[in-house]
Motif scaffolding. Structure first.
Motif, PDB file in Angstrom:
ATOM      1  N   ASN A  23       0.845  -1.248  -0.073  1.00  0.00           N
ATOM      2  CA  ASN A  23      -0.058  -0.054  -0.196  1.00  0.00           C
ATOM      3  C   ASN A  23       0.839   1.222   0.134  1.00  0.00           C
ATOM      4  O   ASN A  23       1.514   1.486   0.986  1.00  0.00           O
ATOM      5  N   TYR A  25       0.192   4.075   0.339  1.00  0.00           N
ATOM      6  CA  TYR A  25      -0.135   5.281   1.309  1.00  0.00           C
ATOM      7  C   TYR A  25      -0.211   4.927   2.727  1.00  0.00           C
ATOM      8  O   TYR A  25      -0.886   5.448   3.548  1.00  0.00           O
ATOM      9  N   ASN A  29      -1.658   6.810   6.085  1.00  0.00           N
ATOM     10  CA  ASN A  29      -2.762   6.135   6.704  1.00  0.00           C
ATOM     11  C   ASN A  29      -2.187   6.257   8.129  1.00  0.00           C
ATOM     12  O   ASN A  29      -3.454   6.512   9.007  1.00  0.00           O
ATOM     13  N   VAL A  87      -6.319   9.573 -11.365  1.00  0.00           N
ATOM     14  CA  VAL A  87      -6.738   9.318  -9.722  1.00  0.00           C
ATOM     15  C   VAL A  87      -5.387   9.395  -8.909  1.00  0.00           C
ATOM     16  O   VAL A  87      -5.392   9.976  -7.688  1.00  0.00           O
ATOM     17  N   LEU A  91      -4.943  11.421  -5.601  1.00  0.00           N
ATOM     18  CA  LEU A  91      -4.656  10.852  -4.287  1.00  0.00           C
ATOM     19  C   LEU A  91      -3.554  11.361  -3.499  1.00  0.00           C
ATOM     20  O   LEU A  91      -3.422  11.623  -2.603  1.00  0.00           O
ATOM     21  N   THR A  95      -3.107  13.656  -0.129  1.00  0.00           N
ATOM     22  CA  THR A  95      -2.269  13.335   1.113  1.00  0.00           C
ATOM     23  C   THR A  95      -1.037  14.010   1.456  1.00  0.00           C
ATOM     24  O   THR A  95      -0.286  13.734   2.284  1.00  0.00           O
ATOM     25  N   TYR A 105     -14.694  11.364  -0.515  1.00  0.00           N
ATOM     26  CA  TYR A 105     -14.346  10.180  -1.604  1.00  0.00           C
ATOM     27  C   TYR A 105     -13.851  10.653  -3.051  1.00  0.00           C
ATOM     28  O   TYR A 105     -14.143  11.839  -3.262  1.00  0.00           O
ATOM     29  N   GLU A 112     -13.642   2.809  -9.605  1.00  0.00           N
ATOM     30  CA  GLU A 112     -13.168   2.225  -8.040  1.00  0.00           C
ATOM     31  C   GLU A 112     -13.263   3.629  -7.330  1.00  0.00           C
ATOM     32  O   GLU A 112     -13.106   4.892  -7.738  1.00  0.00           O
ATOM     33  N   TYR A 114     -12.530   5.433  -3.684  1.00  0.00           N
ATOM     34  CA  TYR A 114     -11.422   5.623  -2.636  1.00  0.00           C
ATOM     35  C   TYR A 114     -12.062   6.365  -1.601  1.00  0.00           C
ATOM     36  O   TYR A 114     -12.430   7.631  -1.766  1.00  0.00           O
ATOM     37  N   GLN A 115     -12.336   6.024  -0.397  1.00  0.00           N
ATOM     38  CA  GLN A 115     -12.742   6.730   0.687  1.00  0.00           C
ATOM     39  C   GLN A 115     -11.549   7.061   1.477  1.00  0.00           C
ATOM     40  O   GLN A 115     -10.848   6.276   2.102  1.00  0.00           O
ATOM     41  N   MET A 116     -11.537   8.537   1.632  1.00  0.00           N
ATOM     42  CA  MET A 116     -10.275   9.118   2.063  1.00  0.00           C
ATOM     43  C   MET A 116     -10.639   9.676   3.621  1.00  0.00           C
ATOM     44  O   MET A 116      -9.547  10.177   4.413  1.00  0.00           O
TER      45      MET A 116
END
Length: 314
Positions: A23, A25, A29, A87, A91, A95, A105, A112, A114-116
């Protein structure tokens, strides 16, 4: 056997590295979880800590916590396009601390999601804007970003994923149909997203936003009506006839506006900030007309505006 603890440690280290590498991220995270934990600590503090200014208030003798409360819930959904190339780029943008922008989102062109951010947290997606009397949409809305450079047609997979997400959000938070809006609606002087290719009518048919009824075209001549009648005598000639020796009526005609109220009032009722009317009209046309997006309201535009403001009154 004496080397077993070392072997276990090595395996755990390998597993940790593998999980992180899977991952990209993982680092951000961890930052998210740490920040959420800090907010959780603040919310759980009781007695509540007060600032110096608040401490001067005449509080009662006891700290009394109510047993009846829950989390605040979002009441709006604001839809955006990313105006970026991919995307992955979006993203990354969301971040990086220095960008100071985020969304709940992000939906890719391939559908796809992505819930952020947790729905109950306040994302920084709306910026300065207004809808009706609400001047802080970030505090009451969920932001959804669609991967789109600003001029592309939205893909079918993307719109289908969006519709599925909106269904979940509407049912979960009981969001009114009229409260599904675009970024350009709340910030007409700054934003033009989602672009004119966005299928607002399709969303409205499923209960995510309002749309106008089918309005038959009526020509300008058909809108002429009698305002008042003027009686005029025609002088009698030497040899009067039935035609010229008579009294006849001349009807003064006036064009009736297709809009029952002024455009400014109608736009305000829908929710637009009309401090800049040109911008408000353009935002209205971007959402509901989607052709000839300018500051001019045609006869057809006025009919649509008239139909819509009545829906928003209900």
């Amino acid at each position: 056997m004496k080397h077993l603890p070392s072997l276990v440690a090595i395996l755990l280290l390998i597993a940790l590295i593998a999980s992180c590498s899977s991952n990209p991220y993982s680092k951000t995270n961890r930052v998210y979880k740490k920040q959420a934990k800090e907010y959780g600590k603040q919310l759980s503090k009781f007695p509540i800590e007060h600032s110096e200014k608040e401490a001067t208030l005449n509080f009662g003798e006891y700290e009394v916590g109510t047993t009846n409360f829950n989390l605040r819930k979002p009441n709006y959904v604001v839809i955006h396009h990313t105006a970026q190339d991919s995307v992955a780029q979006t993203l990354k943008t969301f971040t990086l601390v220095r960008t100071q922008v985020s969304s709940h989102y992000v939906i890719g062109d391939n559908g796809e999601i992505y819930q952020m951010l947790n729905d109950y947290y306040r994302a920084w997606h709306g910026g300065s804007g207004q809808w009706g009397n609400n001047t802080d949409l970030n505090s009451s809305s969920i932001g959804i970003e669609l991967d789109n450079n600003g001029s592309e047609v939205f893909s079918e997979a993307q719109i289908q994923s969006l519709m599925q997400l909106l269904k979940v959000l509407k049912e979960k938070y009981n969001i009114p149909a009229a409260n599904f809006i675009g970024h350009s609606d709340i910030a007409p002087t700054r934003k033009v997203d989602p672009n004119r290719n966005f299928p607002w009518k399709q969303l409205a048919e499923e209960g995510y936003g309002l749309w106008y009824d089918d309005i038959p075209f009526v020509s300008v001549e058909d809108t002429l009506v009698t305002e008042k009648e003027i009686v005029k005598e025609v002088p009698i000639l030497e040899e009067p006839t039935v035609e010229n020796d008579s009294i006849f009526e001349v009807k003064e005609q006036k064009v009736v506006s297709p809009l029952d109220v002024s455009p400014e009032i109608a736009l305000k009722i829908i929710g637009y900030d009309t401090s800049n009317m040109d911008a408000a009209i353009r935002a209205f046309k971007l959402h509901f007309i989607q052709t000839e997006v300018n500051a001019n309201l045609t006869d057809s535009d006025l009919k649509i505006l008239n139909n819509l403001y009545k829906k928003y009154l209900k």
